[in-house]
Design a protein around this motif. Structure first.
Motif, PDB file in Angstrom:
ATOM      1  N   GLY A 123       1.352  41.344 -58.916  1.00 43.72           N
ATOM      2  CA  GLY A 123       1.554  42.722 -58.840  1.00 43.72           C
ATOM      3  C   GLY A 123       0.788  43.396 -60.070  1.00 43.72           C
ATOM      4  N   ALA A 124       0.034  44.346 -59.897  1.00 41.69           N
ATOM      5  CA  ALA A 124      -0.819  44.894 -61.071  1.00 41.69           C
ATOM      6  C   ALA A 124      -0.640  46.729 -60.979  1.00 41.69           C
ATOM      7  CB  ALA A 124      -2.061  44.509 -61.072  1.00 41.69           C
ATOM      8  N   ALA A 125      -0.887  47.112 -62.354  1.00 46.41           N
ATOM      9  CA  ALA A 125      -0.898  48.579 -62.373  1.00 46.41           C
ATOM     10  C   ALA A 125      -1.756  48.962 -63.403  1.00 46.41           C
ATOM     11  CB  ALA A 125       0.392  49.310 -62.484  1.00 46.41           C
ATOM     12  N   VAL A 126      -2.614  49.872 -63.391  1.00 48.48           N
ATOM     13  CA  VAL A 126      -3.514  50.644 -64.268  1.00 48.48           C
ATOM     14  C   VAL A 126      -3.403  51.939 -64.330  1.00 48.48           C
ATOM     15  CG1 VAL A 126      -5.250  48.796 -63.880  1.00 48.48           C
ATOM     16  CG2 VAL A 126      -5.537  51.209 -62.573  1.00 48.48           C
ATOM     17  N   ARG A 127      -3.626  52.511 -65.558  1.00 50.53           N
ATOM     18  CA  ARG A 127      -3.698  53.896 -65.867  1.00 50.53           C
ATOM     19  C   ARG A 127      -5.057  54.558 -66.119  1.00 50.53           C
ATOM     20  NH1 ARG A 127      -0.063  53.493 -69.608  1.00 50.53           N
ATOM     21  NH2 ARG A 127      -1.324  53.257 -71.201  1.00 50.53           N
ATOM     22  N   ASP A 128      -5.562  55.537 -65.577  1.00 53.97           N
ATOM     23  CA  ASP A 128      -6.878  55.964 -65.816  1.00 53.97           C
ATOM     24  C   ASP A 128      -6.950  56.880 -67.042  1.00 53.97           C
ATOM     25  OD1 ASP A 128      -6.037  58.551 -64.910  1.00 53.97           O
ATOM     26  OD2 ASP A 128      -7.206  58.242 -63.014  1.00 53.97           O
ATOM     27  N   LEU A 129      -7.933  57.422 -67.288  1.00 58.89           N
ATOM     28  CA  LEU A 129      -8.145  58.320 -68.412  1.00 58.89           C
ATOM     29  C   LEU A 129      -7.410  59.910 -68.234  1.00 58.89           C
ATOM     30  CD1 LEU A 129     -12.091  57.645 -69.249  1.00 58.89           C
ATOM     31  CD2 LEU A 129      -9.846  56.622 -70.182  1.00 58.89           C
ATOM     32  N   ASP A 130      -6.955  60.109 -67.035  1.00 54.64           N
ATOM     33  CA  ASP A 130      -6.363  61.368 -66.768  1.00 54.64           C
ATOM     34  C   ASP A 130      -4.882  61.000 -66.934  1.00 54.64           C
ATOM     35  OD1 ASP A 130      -8.542  62.942 -66.551  1.00 54.64           O
ATOM     36  OD2 ASP A 130      -9.120  62.438 -64.710  1.00 54.64           O
ATOM     37  N   GLY A 131      -4.298  59.748 -66.718  1.00 60.29           N
ATOM     38  CA  GLY A 131      -3.011  59.327 -66.873  1.00 60.29           C
ATOM     39  C   GLY A 131      -2.457  59.148 -65.615  1.00 60.29           C
ATOM     40  N   ARG A 132      -3.379  59.353 -64.447  1.00 61.18           N
ATOM     41  CA  ARG A 132      -2.816  58.722 -62.979  1.00 61.18           C
ATOM     42  C   ARG A 132      -2.606  57.188 -63.151  1.00 61.18           C
ATOM     43  NH1 ARG A 132      -7.498  61.770 -59.965  1.00 61.18           N
ATOM     44  NH2 ARG A 132      -8.880  60.377 -61.483  1.00 61.18           N
ATOM     45  N   THR A 133      -1.584  56.701 -62.483  1.00 64.10           N
ATOM     46  CA  THR A 133      -1.634  55.495 -62.102  1.00 64.10           C
ATOM     47  C   THR A 133      -1.864  54.692 -61.016  1.00 64.10           C
ATOM     48  OG1 THR A 133       0.737  55.506 -61.808  1.00 64.10           O
ATOM     49  CG2 THR A 133       0.090  55.202 -64.358  1.00 64.10           C
ATOM     50  N   TYR A 134      -2.058  53.697 -60.826  1.00 60.00           N
ATOM     51  CA  TYR A 134      -2.412  52.949 -59.787  1.00 60.00           C
ATOM     52  C   TYR A 134      -1.612  51.659 -59.564  1.00 60.00           C
ATOM     53  CZ  TYR A 134      -6.227  56.402 -59.791  1.00 60.00           C
ATOM     54  OH  TYR A 134      -6.835  57.497 -59.921  1.00 60.00           O
ATOM     55  N   ALA A 135      -1.131  51.343 -58.561  1.00 61.95           N
ATOM     56  CA  ALA A 135      -0.672  49.920 -58.420  1.00 61.95           C
ATOM     57  C   ALA A 135      -1.205  49.194 -57.061  1.00 61.95           C
ATOM     58  CB  ALA A 135       0.800  50.027 -58.263  1.00 61.95           C
ATOM     59  N   ALA A 136      -1.061  47.919 -57.046  1.00 65.65           N
ATOM     60  CA  ALA A 136      -1.494  47.105 -55.929  1.00 65.65           C
ATOM     61  C   ALA A 136      -0.860  45.662 -56.229  1.00 65.65           C
ATOM     62  CB  ALA A 136      -2.967  47.068 -55.974  1.00 65.65           C
ATOM     63  N   ALA A 137      -0.744  45.106 -54.824  1.00 65.36           N
ATOM     64  CA  ALA A 137      -0.218  43.435 -54.864  1.00 65.36           C
ATOM     65  C   ALA A 137      -1.617  42.675 -54.774  1.00 65.36           C
ATOM     66  CB  ALA A 137       0.651  43.463 -53.983  1.00 65.36           C
ATOM     67  N   SER A 138      -1.509  41.541 -54.582  1.00 65.58           N
ATOM     68  CA  SER A 138      -2.643  40.660 -54.247  1.00 65.58           C
ATOM     69  C   SER A 138      -2.737  40.596 -52.845  1.00 65.58           C
ATOM     70  CB  SER A 138      -2.471  39.268 -55.048  1.00 65.58           C
ATOM     71  OG  SER A 138      -1.091  38.909 -54.892  1.00 65.58           O
ATOM     72  N   VAL A 139      -3.749  40.234 -52.203  1.00 61.59           N
ATOM     73  CA  VAL A 139      -4.003  40.125 -50.939  1.00 61.59           C
ATOM     74  C   VAL A 139      -4.439  38.948 -50.515  1.00 61.59           C
ATOM     75  CG1 VAL A 139      -5.118  41.320 -48.861  1.00 61.59           C
ATOM     76  CG2 VAL A 139      -4.340  42.640 -50.595  1.00 61.59           C
ATOM     77  N   ASP A 140      -3.984  38.175 -49.654  1.00 59.59           N
ATOM     78  CA  ASP A 140      -4.371  36.698 -49.252  1.00 59.59           C
ATOM     79  C   ASP A 140      -4.548  36.626 -47.863  1.00 59.59           C
ATOM     80  OD1 ASP A 140      -5.391  34.384 -49.091  1.00 59.59           O
ATOM     81  OD2 ASP A 140      -3.358  33.418 -49.918  1.00 59.59           O
ATOM     82  N   LEU A 141      -5.531  37.234 -46.887  1.00 64.31           N
ATOM     83  CA  LEU A 141      -5.805  37.211 -45.742  1.00 64.31           C
ATOM     84  C   LEU A 141      -6.986  36.268 -45.389  1.00 64.31           C
ATOM     85  CD1 LEU A 141      -5.785  40.874 -44.969  1.00 64.31           C
ATOM     86  CD2 LEU A 141      -3.888  39.372 -44.629  1.00 64.31           C
ATOM     87  N   ALA A 189      -8.674  52.766 -58.028  1.00 65.05           N
ATOM     88  CA  ALA A 189      -8.937  54.041 -59.010  1.00 65.05           C
ATOM     89  C   ALA A 189     -10.227  54.688 -58.883  1.00 65.05           C
ATOM     90  CB  ALA A 189      -9.011  53.300 -60.362  1.00 65.05           C
ATOM     91  N   VAL A 190     -11.494  53.701 -58.555  1.00 64.67           N
ATOM     92  CA  VAL A 190     -12.741  53.970 -58.280  1.00 64.67           C
ATOM     93  C   VAL A 190     -12.694  54.958 -57.002  1.00 64.67           C
ATOM     94  CG1 VAL A 190     -14.860  53.139 -57.495  1.00 64.67           C
ATOM     95  CG2 VAL A 190     -13.659  52.181 -59.419  1.00 64.67           C
ATOM     96  N   SER A 191     -12.043  54.719 -55.947  1.00 67.48           N
ATOM     97  CA  SER A 191     -12.049  55.172 -54.689  1.00 67.48           C
ATOM     98  C   SER A 191     -11.395  56.649 -54.711  1.00 67.48           C
ATOM     99  CB  SER A 191     -11.660  54.524 -53.445  1.00 67.48           C
ATOM    100  OG  SER A 191     -10.119  54.575 -53.882  1.00 67.48           O
ATOM    101  N   SER A 192     -10.441  56.699 -55.915  1.00 69.59           N
ATOM    102  CA  SER A 192      -9.782  58.132 -56.145  1.00 69.59           C
ATOM    103  C   SER A 192     -10.761  58.847 -57.424  1.00 69.59           C
ATOM    104  CB  SER A 192      -8.637  57.932 -56.897  1.00 69.59           C
ATOM    105  OG  SER A 192      -7.809  57.344 -55.911  1.00 69.59           O
ATOM    106  N   GLY A 193     -11.704  58.565 -57.762  1.00 73.17           N
ATOM    107  CA  GLY A 193     -12.742  59.211 -58.694  1.00 73.17           C
ATOM    108  C   GLY A 193     -12.399  59.105 -60.159  1.00 73.17           C
ATOM    109  N   ALA A 194     -11.606  57.838 -60.560  1.00 75.19           N
ATOM    110  CA  ALA A 194     -11.353  57.706 -61.879  1.00 75.19           C
ATOM    111  C   ALA A 194     -12.635  57.623 -62.562  1.00 75.19           C
ATOM    112  CB  ALA A 194     -10.413  56.574 -62.137  1.00 75.19           C
ATOM    113  N   ALA A 195     -12.814  58.100 -63.841  1.00 78.20           N
ATOM    114  CA  ALA A 195     -13.750  57.810 -64.620  1.00 78.20           C
ATOM    115  C   ALA A 195     -13.719  56.738 -65.680  1.00 78.20           C
ATOM    116  CB  ALA A 195     -14.199  59.200 -65.433  1.00 78.20           C
ATOM    117  N   GLY A 196     -12.525  56.010 -65.734  1.00 75.77           N
ATOM    118  CA  GLY A 196     -12.463  54.856 -66.565  1.00 75.77           C
ATOM    119  C   GLY A 196     -10.763  54.737 -66.456  1.00 75.77           C
ATOM    120  N   LEU A 197     -10.565  53.560 -67.246  1.00 78.26           N
ATOM    121  CA  LEU A 197      -9.165  53.026 -67.489  1.00 78.26           C
ATOM    122  C   LEU A 197      -8.495  53.064 -68.859  1.00 78.26           C
ATOM    123  CD1 LEU A 197      -9.012  50.546 -64.529  1.00 78.26           C
ATOM    124  CD2 LEU A 197      -8.225  52.777 -64.626  1.00 78.26           C
TER     125      LEU A 197
END
Length: 116
Positions: free
Chosen positions: A28-46, A61-69
């Motif tokens: 599992g992972a999570a990141v915080r963008d430059l605006d303080g928004r967080t994104y979490a995801a799990a690994s995918v193995d299909l 984050a990219v698809s939500s328009g984040a300018a950086g992390l």
């Protein structure tokens, strides 16, 4: 001994750990963008799609328009964050972003940073 996570980074641990547990994923992972928004995801193995948890976070984050992390955390049984994941993170975040690794006993502190 690892130092305690700052409050904002502890939130990343909570999100990553909960996402991993909920999905029973390898990571599992999570990141915080430059605006303080967080994104979490799990690994995918299909059969036709393999994606690390950190790559999933960066994609969200990219698809939500984040300018950086500004920070990332990976909850995993692995000893280190994969170099390929650091490359993906660096593509959006640039150099110098702290990457925490956490396992069953919690966070180990900053285990890596995105470098140049």
């Amino acid at each position: 001994m690892a130092e305690a996570l700052a409050a904002e980074d502890a939130k990343l641990l909570t999100l990553a750990k909960a996402t991993r547990a909920r999905t029973r994923a390898a990571e599992g992972a999570a990141v915080r963008d430059l605006d303080g928004r967080t994104y979490a995801a799990a690994s995918v193995d299909l059969p036709s799609l393999r994606l690390s948890a950190l790559a999933g976070c960066v994609a969200m984050a990219v698809s939500s328009g984040a300018a950086g992390l500004e920070a990332a955390l990976v909850h995993t049984a692995a000893d280190d964050v994969a170099p390929a994941d650091l490359d993906v993170l660096r593509d959006l975040a640039g150099p110098g972003v702290p990457v925490h690794r956490a396992g069953p006993r919690g966070a180990d502190g900053v285990s890596a940073t995105t470098s140049t």
